[in-house]
Design an enzyme around this catalytic site. Structure first.
Site, PDB file in Angstrom:
ATOM      1  N   ASP A  71     -18.883 -25.407  29.109  1.00 39.53           N
ATOM      2  CA  ASP A  71     -19.249 -25.695  28.159  1.00 39.53           C
ATOM      3  C   ASP A  71     -18.326 -26.462  27.490  1.00 39.53           C
ATOM      4  OD1 ASP A  71     -20.553 -23.805  26.290  1.00 39.53           O
ATOM      5  OD2 ASP A  71     -18.248 -23.547  25.013  1.00 39.53           O
ATOM      6  N   PHE A 151     -26.262 -38.644  25.842  1.00 41.27           N
ATOM      7  CA  PHE A 151     -26.670 -37.723  24.983  1.00 41.27           C
ATOM      8  C   PHE A 151     -26.052 -37.046  24.049  1.00 41.27           C
ATOM      9  CE2 PHE A 151     -24.436 -33.604  27.328  1.00 41.27           C
ATOM     10  CZ  PHE A 151     -23.614 -34.876  27.805  1.00 41.27           C
ATOM     11  N   ASP A 154     -23.251 -38.519  21.444  1.00 44.46           N
ATOM     12  CA  ASP A 154     -21.938 -39.316  22.429  1.00 44.46           C
ATOM     13  C   ASP A 154     -22.451 -40.609  21.348  1.00 44.46           C
ATOM     14  OD1 ASP A 154     -21.226 -38.704  24.601  1.00 44.46           O
ATOM     15  OD2 ASP A 154     -23.307 -39.760  26.459  1.00 44.46           O
ATOM     16  N   LYS A 174     -18.153 -44.322  30.156  1.00 46.78           N
ATOM     17  CA  LYS A 174     -17.974 -42.943  29.436  1.00 46.78           C
ATOM     18  C   LYS A 174     -17.892 -42.271  30.504  1.00 46.78           C
ATOM     19  CE  LYS A 174     -20.280 -38.969  27.880  1.00 46.78           C
ATOM     20  NZ  LYS A 174     -20.750 -37.964  27.388  1.00 46.78           N
ATOM     21  N   HIS A 179     -14.038 -36.303  28.687  1.00 43.70           N
ATOM     22  CA  HIS A 179     -13.954 -34.771  28.544  1.00 43.70           C
ATOM     23  C   HIS A 179     -13.772 -33.960  30.007  1.00 43.70           C
ATOM     24  CE1 HIS A 179     -16.615 -35.421  26.949  1.00 43.70           C
ATOM     25  NE2 HIS A 179     -17.186 -34.224  26.385  1.00 43.70           N
TER      26      HIS A 179
END
Ligand code: ITT
Length: 195
Positions: A71, A151, A154, A174, A179
């Site tokens: 999540d 996506f 971004d 990336k 994260h």
């Protein structure tokens, strides 16, 4: 092992990290594409951690071995928990990511960069195993999108120590500075410690 996400961008990243960290060698991974009628969990948790576990518990009922879910989303540092666990739902409700970004900037009219942190909580659940890990990436959101890769949000997010949005970076840049990377790194370390 089921990769429990209906987000194609996330699924692609999960597959990258599984290979990059050399995880789950004894398992074949399958995705929700192979479970068309599985339904959707009710994400009514109060945190990224709770919601990732709600997802993995839901999907484990339908599979036999392991489930991996995340999540994720971002929080504007000065807007308490917004949009936070509602990051995906706000975009759906308002009609796209740009609308969410416009709404946030309407609260800070003088700013062109707003301090924001992306979060990712992973839940890996098996019959006798459970891992919960989280990763974060501080940075800024910008008013207008830049770049075409990736996506979701971004094109609006510039991570710290960069002047490019995630969407302006090559995929690998990336993937190794995000994260989700931070969360997978912790997952990989915990699995190594256990074995
Ligand atoms: P699943 O629940 O099926 O995995 P989802 O897209 O609904 O898919 P979330 O509830 O975790 O997943 O929503 C997270 C949203 O946050 C996601 O839809 C994106 O818009 C955004 N997001 C998360 N990680 C991101 C990333 O790495 N880059 C851009 N946007 C991201």
């Amino acid at each position: 092992m089921l990769l429990g996400t209906s987000n194609a961008g996330k699924l692609k990243e999960f597959l990258f990290y599984i290979e990059h960290f050399n995880l789950f060698n004894n398992y074949q991974t399958i995705s929700l594409n192979e479970f068309k009628d599985i339904g959707e969990p009710n994400e009514d948790g109060k945190s990224f951690e709770e919601n990732s576990e709600i997802k993995s518990k839901f999907f484990l009922r339908e599979t036999k071995e392991f489930v991996l879910c995340d999540d994720s989303g971002f929080v504007v540092n000065d807007l308490k928990n917004y949009p936070g666990i509602k990051t995906a739902r706000e975009a759906k409700k308002m009609g796209g990511e740009q609308k969410v970004i416009d709404f946030i900037f309407s609260k800070f009219e003088k700013l062109d960069f707003i301090a924001t942190t992306f979060f990712c909580s992973i839940s890996l659940l098996g019959k006798n195993k459970k891992y919960n890990v989280s990763g974060a990436m501080p940075g800024f959101i910008i008013r207008e999108k830049r770049g075409y890769n990736g996506f979701g949000y971004d094109p609006y997010f510039i991570p710290k120590n960069s002047n490019k949005t995630y969407a302006e970076m090559e995929d690998r840049e990336k993937l190794l500075n995000s994260h989700r990377y931070e969360a997978f790194k912790k997952l990989s370390n915990q699995i190594l410690l256990d074995n």
